[in-house]
Design a protein around this motif. Structure first.
Motif, short mmCIF file in Angstrom:
data_model
loop_
_atom_site.label_atom_id
_atom_site.label_comp_id
_atom_site.label_asym_id
_atom_site.label_seq_id
_atom_site.Cartn_x
_atom_site.Cartn_y
_atom_site.Cartn_z
N ASP A 1 -2.39 -33.45 -69.48
CA ASP A 1 -2.35 -32.24 -68.65
C ASP A 1 -2.29 -31.03 -69.58
N MET A 2 -2.92 -29.97 -69.16
CA MET A 2 -2.85 -28.69 -69.88
C MET A 2 -3.21 -27.59 -68.90
N LEU A 3 -2.88 -26.35 -69.24
CA LEU A 3 -3.12 -25.24 -68.32
C LEU A 3 -4.62 -24.93 -68.27
N ARG A 4 -5.13 -24.88 -67.04
CA ARG A 4 -6.55 -24.61 -66.82
C ARG A 4 -6.68 -23.58 -65.70
N ILE A 5 -7.63 -22.65 -65.84
CA ILE A 5 -7.74 -21.53 -64.89
C ILE A 5 -9.20 -21.32 -64.51
N CYS B 1 -3.63 -26.76 -62.83
CA CYS B 1 -4.89 -26.06 -62.62
C CYS B 1 -4.66 -24.84 -61.73
N VAL B 2 -4.86 -23.66 -62.27
CA VAL B 2 -4.79 -22.43 -61.48
C VAL B 2 -6.17 -22.23 -60.85
N LEU B 3 -6.17 -22.05 -59.54
CA LEU B 3 -7.41 -22.06 -58.77
C LEU B 3 -7.55 -20.78 -57.96
N HIS B 4 -8.73 -20.60 -57.36
CA HIS B 4 -8.98 -19.56 -56.35
C HIS B 4 -8.70 -18.16 -56.90
N VAL B 5 -8.86 -17.95 -58.19
CA VAL B 5 -8.57 -16.62 -58.75
C VAL B 5 -9.44 -15.58 -58.03
N ALA B 6 -8.79 -14.57 -57.49
CA ALA B 6 -9.51 -13.55 -56.72
C ALA B 6 -9.12 -12.14 -57.20
N PRO B 7 -10.13 -11.26 -57.28
CA PRO B 7 -11.54 -11.50 -57.04
C PRO B 7 -12.15 -12.40 -58.12
N GLU B 8 -13.21 -13.08 -57.77
CA GLU B 8 -13.84 -14.01 -58.70
C GLU B 8 -14.52 -13.26 -59.85
N SER B 9 -14.78 -14.00 -60.92
CA SER B 9 -15.37 -13.37 -62.11
C SER B 9 -16.79 -12.86 -61.84
N PHE B 10 -17.53 -13.56 -61.01
CA PHE B 10 -18.94 -13.19 -60.77
C PHE B 10 -19.08 -11.78 -60.20
N VAL B 11 -18.08 -11.33 -59.43
CA VAL B 11 -18.16 -9.99 -58.86
C VAL B 11 -17.35 -8.98 -59.68
N GLY B 12 -16.96 -9.39 -60.88
CA GLY B 12 -16.29 -8.44 -61.77
C GLY B 12 -14.79 -8.52 -61.76
N GLY B 13 -14.22 -9.58 -61.20
CA GLY B 13 -12.77 -9.77 -61.27
C GLY B 13 -12.33 -9.91 -62.72
N PRO B 14 -11.03 -9.70 -62.98
CA PRO B 14 -10.55 -9.72 -64.37
C PRO B 14 -10.83 -11.03 -65.11
N LEU B 15 -11.01 -12.13 -64.38
CA LEU B 15 -11.31 -13.39 -65.06
C LEU B 15 -12.59 -13.28 -65.88
N ALA B 16 -13.49 -12.36 -65.46
CA ALA B 16 -14.75 -12.16 -66.19
C ALA B 16 -14.52 -11.52 -67.55
N LEU B 17 -13.35 -10.93 -67.72
CA LEU B 17 -13.10 -10.14 -68.93
C LEU B 17 -12.35 -10.91 -70.01
N VAL B 18 -11.94 -12.14 -69.71
CA VAL B 18 -11.16 -12.92 -70.67
C VAL B 18 -12.06 -13.37 -71.83
N LYS B 19 -11.51 -13.29 -73.05
CA LYS B 19 -12.24 -13.72 -74.24
C LYS B 19 -11.46 -14.80 -74.96
N ASP B 20 -12.18 -15.60 -75.75
CA ASP B 20 -11.52 -16.63 -76.56
C ASP B 20 -10.36 -16.02 -77.36
N GLY B 21 -9.24 -16.68 -77.32
CA GLY B 21 -8.10 -16.25 -78.13
C GLY B 21 -7.15 -15.31 -77.40
N ASP B 22 -7.58 -14.69 -76.29
CA ASP B 22 -6.66 -13.86 -75.50
C ASP B 22 -5.47 -14.72 -75.06
N ILE B 23 -4.29 -14.13 -75.05
CA ILE B 23 -3.12 -14.90 -74.63
C ILE B 23 -2.96 -14.82 -73.11
N VAL B 24 -2.84 -15.99 -72.51
CA VAL B 24 -2.63 -16.09 -71.07
C VAL B 24 -1.21 -16.57 -70.82
#
Ligand code: FES
Length: 600
Positions: A468-472, A485-508
């Motif tokens: 198991d590990m943290l997945r979003i 597993c963190v699910l249903h993140v809203a707004p979704e990344s496809f419409v410009g939600g913050p999930l679209a802005l995450v980059k490798d190495g960012d701390i969550v």
């Protein structure tokens, strides 16, 4: 409550059959063409039996027989049954996801009920999206309606071991990838994991939503727990047919049954059974069709006071067949005591409290008592934070508990193909502390918000023993799945939600107890990334998909089409990104309830 008994000429079908004009001549002569004498239907309730059977829906194979039992009950009660095939939504087969087509079934249900001479309906569903799809459409049409749940399949069996749908597929797939079982053993599991008619027998979306339908008051009492292969399932099908005829005469409609409190009962049931996270999306959508503004925050409120009593996989140990023998849903509802509002009305004309009175627990390991719950609270948790302004969901009961509070670097995949191509790569920079992030898996982007949310654990970590590990993601997850597993993140990344802005190495940062999901990146940096973000091309250029991408709402609103929601439900808060998404579609903000057709 229900009205005085109708007279035959007050039946809705009378407009088709009873009046003496050219059109009704056509309706009667064509009914005669099908072999019916007018004495068989004139002055009788005409009952649509909406059947989601098809030759590709493995969960509904018994519906070809069950529909005959429903019809037998309708005939016996003095009604006239008409079987109507509707979209089957076969979960394992329909791609990219049945979720893309849930709203199509809802539209079909509403339009079929509206455009034909039906006085009431029996809704035959069970496989995941069929329950919400049928209910959403029937609620919008608001005829007398009763739900027939498909019932769970029998326990899976392989080499003396009990197998659960989905859950054991993921488990043994991980074992196969880790080299712990052979290809031959994997083949044995394949032939033994689904061995009877019925829906998934774990606490997946199907068991969750059929149980919720019963708690809403929409099935005969006790029906949702009966295995599909049990002869009592057939008996209940006939009783369901009998009951709908009486519901027509007394004009007992869904609007007489569904209330904010009955939805609280459904949510509490889902939580007490550690039900699928999909129930959040579906129940929100169903409630909004009924004009009830059920919010994700309400799920979280109820989760804080509701113990998990159903010891059913994936969160627990047993399967739905065991649950039935242990007393079934009625016994669980009795045990929930004051957490359930027993005054709510149900389809059999009695209250929920009257229906469950006297039910007992016969195995208190399968249905735990409140003194000995599987989990004391938090069957689900709704998270918010700068990574999910309109919310996200996690199932704390089905994850390794050391991950409840976690901080780690993101490993980002821009879409499913990217993840499939790189997740098992030896040079992927990932450790057990990493946070796997999948973008573009939401309602618009994937499209249809597929059940991809149980993101795979990289093979090199599996071989190290990581399970198991943290997945979003902004995807959903099968109710038979498990993990952090963190699910249903809203707004979704496809419409410009913050999930679209995450980059490798960012701390969550995740803190389940604080209900917090945070991206440790400054507001200024996030604003700069947002300014540089380019909206991706929408996936559909033709067909139903175009309607879907223009009108589907975000996960926190239930992913219904904006023009199908019942007015008065709107007004809950949403983020700027969520509002921006709505504005991209040709949004209709004032949908009206279904209206009767002209008969010319
Ligand atoms: Fe039909 Fe799981 S595949 S309910």
């Amino acid at each position: 409550m229900s009205s005085p008994r109708k007279k035959p000429e007050e039946l809705r079908s009378y407009r088709w059959y009873g009046v003496n004009d050219l059109r009704s001549f056509g309706h009667r002569s064509r009914t005669a063409q099908m072999g019916y004498h007018s004495s068989e239907y004139m002055g009788k309730p005409v009952i649509a039996v909406l059947n989601t059977w098809s030759e590709i829906n493995s969960c509904h194979t018994h519906f070809k027989q069950r529909v005959e039992e429903v019809k037998r009950g309708i005939w016996a009660a003095g009604g006239f049954p008409v079987e109507m095939p509707v979209s089957t939504l076969a979960e394992p087969f329909q791609k990219p996801t049945t979720m893309l087509y849930r709203n199509l079934l809802a539209m079909e249900t509403e339009e079929v009920l509206k455009s034909y001479p039906f006085d009431g309906c029996v809704l035959m569903g069970g496989c995941d999206k069929t329950t919400p799809g049928l209910l959403m459409g029937a609620i919008s049409m608001n005829l007398p309606a009763i739900y027939l749940p498909a019932g769970p399949m029998l326990r899976g069996n392989w080499n003396g071991r009990t197998l659960g749908s989905g859950s054991d597929t993921w488990k043994y797939w991980a074992e196969l990838r880790a080299g712990k079982i052979t290809e031959d053993e994997w083949k044995g599991i394949e032939s033994g994991i689904a061995r009877s008619p019925g829906h998934c027998m774990t606490m997946g979306t199907a068991s969750t939503m059929t149980s919720a339908a019963e708690s809403l008051g929409l099935t005969l009492p006790g029906f949702s727990s009966i295995p599909a292969a049990d002869s009592r399932h057939a008996q209940f099908a006939a009783l369901t047919g009998q009951r709908i005829v009486e519901m027509v005469w007394t004009d007992q409609k869904l609007s007489d049954i569904l209330t904010a409190k009955s939805f609280d009962n459904a949510v509490t049931t889902v939580l007490a059974m550690s039900g699928s996270t999909n129930a959040i999306v579906h129940l929100v959508a169903v409630a909004r069709r009924a004009g009830i503004n059920l919010t994700t925050a309400r799920f979280d409120e109820l989760a804080r006071i509701t113990p998990v009593l159903g010891n059913i996989r994936p969160a627990g140990q047993y399967l739905m067949e065991d649950f039935y023998y242990a007393g079934g849903l009625r016994a669980l509802l009795v045990e929930l005591g004051e957490l359930i509002d027993g005054t709510q009305m149900t389809v059999n004309g009695q209250t929920l409290g009257e229906n469950i009175a006297g039910a007992e627990i016969y195995n208190d390991d399968v249905i735990r008592t409140r003194a000995n719950p599987l989990v004391a609270r938090d069957g689900l948790a709704v998270l918010t934070g700068n990574l999910a302004p309109d919310g996200a969901v996690i199932k704390p009961a089905a994850m390794e508990q050391h991950l409840r509070k976690h901080r780690g670097p993101a490993v980002v995949f821009k879409d499913y193909s990217d993840m499939a191509a790189r997740i098992d790569s030896d040079d992927l920079d990932v450790t057990a502390d990493s946070v796997i992030v999948l973008q573009h898996a939401g309602p618009v982007g994937a499209p249809g918000m597929p059940e991809w949310g149980q993101l795979p654990i990289p093979q090199k970590l599996l071989k190290e023993g990581v399970r198991d590990m943290l997945r979003i993601s902004d995807a959903r997850m099968s109710g038979t799945s498990y993990g952090a597993c963190v699910l249903h993140v809203a707004p979704e990344s496809f419409v410009g939600g913050p999930l679209a802005l995450v980059k490798d190495g960012d701390i969550v940062e995740l803190d389940v107890d604080a209900r917090r999901l945070h991206l440790a990146v400054s507001d200024e940096e996030l604003a700069a990334r947002k300014a540089a973000w380019v909206p991706p091309k929408r996936p559909f250029e033709r067909g139903f998909g175009v309607m879907h991408q223009m009108h589907v709402t975000q996960a926190n609103k239930g992913c219904d089409f904006d023009f199908l929601e019942t007015p008065s439900t709107c007004g809950s808060q949403e983020s700027a990104q969520g509002q921006a998404h709505s504005a991209q579609g040709a949004q209709v903000t004032s949908s009206k309830p279904s209206t009767e057709p002209e008969i010319h």
